[in-house]
Design a protein around this motif. Structure first.
Motif, PDB file in Angstrom:
ATOM      1  N   GLY A 190       0.798  -1.233   0.000  1.00 50.37           N
ATOM      2  CA  GLY A 190       0.000   0.000   0.000  1.00 50.37           C
ATOM      3  C   GLY A 190       0.821   1.267   0.000  1.00 50.37           C
ATOM      4  N   ARG A 191       2.169   1.148  -0.168  1.00 50.16           N
ATOM      5  CA  ARG A 191       2.989   2.357  -0.280  1.00 50.16           C
ATOM      6  C   ARG A 191       2.560   3.123  -1.523  1.00 50.16           C
ATOM      7  NH1 ARG A 191       4.780   3.794   3.846  1.00 50.16           N
ATOM      8  NH2 ARG A 191       6.892   3.700   4.595  1.00 50.16           N
ATOM      9  N   PRO A 192       2.231   4.408  -1.370  1.00 48.45           N
ATOM     10  CA  PRO A 192       1.718   5.126  -2.545  1.00 48.45           C
ATOM     11  C   PRO A 192       2.747   5.280  -3.662  1.00 48.45           C
ATOM     12  CG  PRO A 192       1.307   6.343  -0.503  1.00 48.45           C
ATOM     13  CD  PRO A 192       2.215   5.213  -0.149  1.00 48.45           C
ATOM     14  N   ASN A 195     -14.021  10.291  -2.089  1.00 48.35           N
ATOM     15  CA  ASN A 195     -13.487   8.933  -1.873  1.00 48.35           C
ATOM     16  C   ASN A 195     -14.506   7.926  -2.409  1.00 48.35           C
ATOM     17  OD1 ASN A 195     -15.368   8.123   0.297  1.00 48.35           O
ATOM     18  ND2 ASN A 195     -14.259   9.613   1.540  1.00 48.35           N
ATOM     19  N   ALA A 196     -14.110   6.669  -2.467  1.00 49.79           N
ATOM     20  CA  ALA A 196     -14.999   5.665  -3.057  1.00 49.79           C
ATOM     21  C   ALA A 196     -16.147   5.296  -2.121  1.00 49.79           C
ATOM     22  CB  ALA A 196     -14.207   4.407  -3.416  1.00 49.79           C
ATOM     23  N   ALA A 211     -15.995  -1.204   3.420  1.00 54.65           N
ATOM     24  CA  ALA A 211     -16.728  -0.046   2.870  1.00 54.65           C
ATOM     25  C   ALA A 211     -17.869  -0.479   1.958  1.00 54.65           C
ATOM     26  CB  ALA A 211     -15.771   0.862   2.101  1.00 54.65           C
ATOM     27  N   THR A 212     -17.702  -1.587   1.232  1.00 51.63           N
ATOM     28  CA  THR A 212     -18.754  -2.020   0.299  1.00 51.63           C
ATOM     29  C   THR A 212     -20.035  -2.323   1.087  1.00 51.63           C
ATOM     30  OG1 THR A 212     -16.935  -3.195  -0.799  1.00 51.63           O
ATOM     31  CG2 THR A 212     -19.132  -3.448  -1.750  1.00 51.63           C
ATOM     32  N   VAL A 257     -17.769  -6.861  -6.916  1.00 50.99           N
ATOM     33  CA  VAL A 257     -16.488  -6.189  -6.620  1.00 50.99           C
ATOM     34  C   VAL A 257     -15.419  -6.821  -7.516  1.00 50.99           C
ATOM     35  CG1 VAL A 257     -14.798  -5.624  -4.822  1.00 50.99           C
ATOM     36  CG2 VAL A 257     -17.229  -5.863  -4.224  1.00 50.99           C
ATOM     37  N   HIS A 308     -10.497  -1.495  -6.964  1.00 52.15           N
ATOM     38  CA  HIS A 308      -9.189  -2.079  -7.306  1.00 52.15           C
ATOM     39  C   HIS A 308      -8.864  -1.988  -8.789  1.00 52.15           C
ATOM     40  CE1 HIS A 308      -8.880  -5.156  -3.737  1.00 52.15           C
ATOM     41  NE2 HIS A 308      -9.187  -3.948  -3.331  1.00 52.15           N
ATOM     42  N   HIS A 346      -7.673   6.220  -3.508  1.00 51.93           N
ATOM     43  CA  HIS A 346      -7.019   6.358  -2.200  1.00 51.93           C
ATOM     44  C   HIS A 346      -5.511   6.177  -2.342  1.00 51.93           C
ATOM     45  CE1 HIS A 346      -5.706   4.833   1.805  1.00 51.93           C
ATOM     46  NE2 HIS A 346      -6.476   5.833   2.198  1.00 51.93           N
ATOM     47  N   ALA A 347      -4.778   6.734  -1.383  1.00 51.66           N
ATOM     48  CA  ALA A 347      -3.310   6.672  -1.411  1.00 51.66           C
ATOM     49  C   ALA A 347      -2.765   5.269  -1.657  1.00 51.66           C
ATOM     50  CB  ALA A 347      -2.764   7.220  -0.095  1.00 51.66           C
ATOM     51  N   THR A 348      -3.465   4.260  -1.162  1.00 45.30           N
ATOM     52  CA  THR A 348      -2.949   2.886  -1.279  1.00 45.30           C
ATOM     53  C   THR A 348      -3.255   2.255  -2.641  1.00 45.30           C
ATOM     54  OG1 THR A 348      -5.005   2.114  -0.281  1.00 45.30           O
ATOM     55  CG2 THR A 348      -3.121   2.382   1.190  1.00 45.30           C
ATOM     56  N   LYS A 349      -4.046   2.936  -3.454  1.00 45.24           N
ATOM     57  CA  LYS A 349      -4.338   2.413  -4.799  1.00 45.24           C
ATOM     58  C   LYS A 349      -3.205   2.807  -5.743  1.00 45.24           C
ATOM     59  CE  LYS A 349      -8.322   0.775  -3.490  1.00 45.24           C
ATOM     60  NZ  LYS A 349      -8.056   0.440  -2.084  1.00 45.24           N
ATOM     61  N   ILE A 374       5.992  -5.609   5.500  1.00 45.24           N
ATOM     62  CA  ILE A 374       4.665  -5.452   6.095  1.00 45.24           C
ATOM     63  C   ILE A 374       3.612  -5.982   5.102  1.00 45.24           C
ATOM     64  CG2 ILE A 374       3.140  -3.874   7.378  1.00 45.24           C
ATOM     65  CD1 ILE A 374       6.048  -4.227   8.533  1.00 45.24           C
TER      66      ILE A 374
HETATM   67  N1  T4K Z   1     -14.039  -0.969  -1.957  1.00 46.63           N
HETATM   68  C1  T4K Z   1     -12.902  -1.670  -1.927  1.00 46.63           C
HETATM   69  C2  T4K Z   1     -12.858  -3.024  -2.556  1.00 46.63           C
HETATM   70  C3  T4K Z   1     -11.751  -1.124  -1.337  1.00 46.63           C
HETATM   71  O1  T4K Z   1     -10.605  -1.827  -1.303  1.00 46.63           O
HETATM   72  C4  T4K Z   1     -11.823   0.160  -0.759  1.00 46.63           C
HETATM   73  C5  T4K Z   1     -10.682   0.733  -0.075  1.00 46.63           C
HETATM   74  C6  T4K Z   1     -13.047   0.873  -0.838  1.00 46.63           C
HETATM   75  C7  T4K Z   1     -14.132   0.257  -1.447  1.00 46.63           C
HETATM   76  C8  T4K Z   1     -13.196   2.249  -0.283  1.00 46.63           C
HETATM   77  O2  T4K Z   1     -12.355   3.164  -0.938  1.00 46.63           O
HETATM   78  P1  T4K Z   1     -11.995   4.608  -0.259  1.00 46.63           P
HETATM   79  O3  T4K Z   1     -13.214   5.138   0.394  1.00 46.63           O
HETATM   80  O4  T4K Z   1     -10.860   4.377   0.726  1.00 46.63           O
HETATM   81  O5  T4K Z   1     -11.564   5.451  -1.453  1.00 46.63           O
HETATM   82  C9  T4K Z   1      -6.922   0.834   3.255  1.00 46.63           C
HETATM   83  C10 T4K Z   1      -7.452   2.027   2.510  1.00 46.63           C
HETATM   84  O6  T4K Z   1      -7.760   3.105   3.398  1.00 46.63           O
HETATM   85  C11 T4K Z   1      -8.644   1.732   1.685  1.00 46.63           C
HETATM   86  O7  T4K Z   1      -8.736   2.767   0.714  1.00 46.63           O
HETATM   87  C12 T4K Z   1      -8.504   0.414   0.949  1.00 46.63           C
HETATM   88  N2  T4K Z   1      -9.696   0.039   0.228  1.00 46.63           N
HETATM   89  C13 T4K Z   1      -8.202  -0.688   1.937  1.00 46.63           C
HETATM   90  C14 T4K Z   1      -8.069  -2.032   1.292  1.00 46.63           C
HETATM   91  O8  T4K Z   1      -6.987  -0.390   2.597  1.00 46.63           O
HETATM   92  P2  T4K Z   1      -6.605   0.435   5.795  1.00 46.63           P
HETATM   93  O9  T4K Z   1      -7.347   0.970   6.962  1.00 46.63           O
HETATM   94  O10 T4K Z   1      -6.354  -1.009   5.772  1.00 46.63           O
HETATM   95  O11 T4K Z   1      -5.270   1.298   5.532  1.00 46.63           O
HETATM   96  P3  T4K Z   1      -3.939   1.395   6.372  1.00 46.63           P
HETATM   97  O12 T4K Z   1      -3.858   2.740   6.989  1.00 46.63           O
HETATM   98  O13 T4K Z   1      -3.800   0.195   7.262  1.00 46.63           O
HETATM   99  O14 T4K Z   1      -2.824   1.355   5.236  1.00 46.63           O
HETATM  100  C15 T4K Z   1      -2.614   0.218   4.461  1.00 46.63           C
HETATM  101  C16 T4K Z   1      -1.135   0.061   4.142  1.00 46.63           C
HETATM  102  O15 T4K Z   1      -0.716   1.108   3.291  1.00 46.63           O
HETATM  103  C17 T4K Z   1      -0.204   0.064   5.338  1.00 46.63           C
HETATM  104  O16 T4K Z   1       0.739  -0.954   5.154  1.00 46.63           O
HETATM  105  C18 T4K Z   1       0.487   1.411   5.272  1.00 46.63           C
HETATM  106  C19 T4K Z   1       0.434   1.778   3.809  1.00 46.63           C
HETATM  107  N3  T4K Z   1       0.267   3.220   3.592  1.00 46.63           N
HETATM  108  C20 T4K Z   1      -0.974   3.767   3.775  1.00 46.63           C
HETATM  109  C21 T4K Z   1      -1.170   5.112   3.556  1.00 46.63           C
HETATM  110  C22 T4K Z   1      -2.530   5.720   3.766  1.00 46.63           C
HETATM  111  C23 T4K Z   1       1.359   3.978   3.212  1.00 46.63           C
HETATM  112  O17 T4K Z   1       2.465   3.466   3.071  1.00 46.63           O
HETATM  113  N4  T4K Z   1       1.151   5.333   2.975  1.00 46.63           N
HETATM  114  C24 T4K Z   1      -0.064   5.937   3.114  1.00 46.63           C
HETATM  115  O18 T4K Z   1      -0.203   7.146   2.855  1.00 46.63           O
HETATM  116  O19 T4K Z   1      -7.479   0.787   4.515  1.00 46.63           O
END
Ligand code: T4K
Length: 400
Positions: free
Chosen positions: A23-25, A74-75, A101-102, A144, A173, A196-199, A324
């Protein structure tokens, strides 16, 4: 996860000094981004359908070959808005093997998400199971495109048409992916992307709805802006789903690097395929070479009896080495609240979802990862599997 290092007992040094995250952007050209942000500040137009948002929408419509693209904050909010615009109510059939989120986008509006199992071969909604779950209260289906691999769109569209249901796709995705040579974004009543940043393609936070339905697009545009149809004139219930100009500037900059992001992801994926090929019990999810994919997800299914370790044991080993890696979508929406309390026995209908949630391991990729890193990750996994009984015994003792 604790942060001990099972492999240290085997004499290896810690593999990565800095954490290597899933998920690194991906960051595009910084100078182009900064120039855009400066122009934005000079213009003093920061949000509310500004010029960058409009430019982004037109670019995405052209790239995807779709009539309407509506940029969103956001999505998740985009899903909520489309669900309301499509007038879904009662029950909607969704996979449980998805990001929460879905399901929340439905429940937020007091619509019941009815969890459906996935096809173990594709990890996407199984149309045969969908048909069995339709009741008089069902109003729609949300597929999805997990890992950017398209759902069985044809079968779902046929069911939706025959049973008079709305069909929406969560394409969070799947930006840059195709189905039958046509870009995702063109199917069902509407599709929703996440930036999102992780996409792999990001707008810091962001998303978009795409549709070929003129009336639906007009309604969604109103709804994302509080229902304003003009100055001082609200004709609809709405919310705030607008994308900011800063997000659009990031998205436009990301867009300029799209091909290089995909090329990096694809090369990484091939390197992973070669690196993991001989490791027992690790099956890499492959992409259909006849379709376009963004290769953003390096997904491994772990077979415990062949690898000698289960997915969570391997994740502990990787985390201890600063890789990670992540579980996805563990434990499945049906095991999270409020759904677990609503449907305590849902798991009985979701055997493939349960198995996948226990088996899937996602490894880091993107522009922050190179082939040497992947080689090292391969070495970690290889030595963990080769020494599985020692690693397991070590982890059972608390990894001390
Ligand atoms: N539908 C599906 C199928 C989705 O996968 C998602 C989002 C959505 C709907 C909703 O989309 P959005 O409303 O978010 O646009 C993350 C994301 O926040 C989320 O967008 C994503 N899917 C989901 C699969 O993963 P968390 O809570 O697991 O994120 P977090 O903070 O644990 O970060 C994930 C990894 O990314 C970590 O290893 C750290 C890394 N990271 C994260 C960010 C934000 C970075 O390296 N830099 C960063 O800036 O949800």
């Amino acid at each position: 996860m604790n942060n001990t290092r099972p492999l240290a007992i085997l004499g290896a040094a810690q593999a990565f000094a800095e954490p290597l995250h899933v998920g690194r952007p991906n960051i595009g050209d910084r100078e182009r981004l900064m120039a855009r942000l400066n122009d934005m500040l000079d213009r003093r137009w920061l949000t509310n359908n500004g010029p960058y948002v409009q430019e982004l929408e037109r670019n995405l419509e052209r790239i995807l070959g779709v009539k309407h693209c509506i940029a969103m904050c956001n999505a998740t909010v985009a899903l909520e808005i489309v669900i309301r615009a499509l007038e879904l109510k009662g029950e909607v059939i969704v996979p449980s093997f998805t990001f929460i989120a879905t399901a929340h986008a439905l429940q937020w509006q007091e619509i019941t998400p009815v969890f459906c199992d996935v096809d173990p071969a594709t990890h996407t909604l199984d149309p045969y199971r969908v048909e069995e779950l339709i009741t008089p209260r069902t109003t729609g289906i949300i597929g999805v495109h997990v890992w950017g691999r398209p759902c069985n769109i044809k079968a779902l569209a046929e069911i939706a048409q025959r049973r008079q249901l709305k069909l929406l796709f969560d394409a969070a995705h799947a930006f840059g992916c195709t189905a039958g040579g046509r870009h995702i974004g063109n199917f069902g009543d509407a599709e929703v992307f996440s930036f999102h940043a992780t996409k792999f393609f990001n707008a810091f936070e962001g998303g978009a709805v795409t549709t070929n339905d003129d009336a639906l697009a007009a309604k969604i545009r109103l709804m994302k802006n509080f229902g304003f149809s003009g100055y001082d004139n609200v004709i609809y219930i709405g919310t705030n789903g607008k994308m900011s100009e800063a997000s659009a500037a990031m998205a436009l900059t990301s867009l300029e690097s799209l091909d290089s992001f995909i090329a990096t992801n694809r090369a990484n994926h091939e390197t992973y395929a070669a690196t993991l090929a001989d490791l027992p019990g690790l099956k890499l999810v492959r992409y259909d070479g006849t379709e376009r994919n963004n290769y953003q997800y390096v997904v491994v299914e772990v077979n415990e009896s062949q690898a000698g370790l289960n997915r969570d044991e391997l994740i502990k080993v990787l985390h201890a080495e600063n890789v990670i890696a992540r579980r996805y979508f563990y434990p499945g929406c049906h095991r999270m609240e409020p759904y677990h309390s609503f449907f305590p026995h849902a798991r009985l209908l979701l055997p493939h979802t349960e198995a996948l949630a226990d088996r899937v391991l996602v490894l880091p990729t993107g522009t922050a990862v190179n082939s040497r890193d992947i080689g090292t990750i391969g070495d970690i996994l290889s030595s963990a599997i080769a020494n599985a009984p020692v690693v397991r015994a070590h982890e059972e003792q608390g990894g001390q």
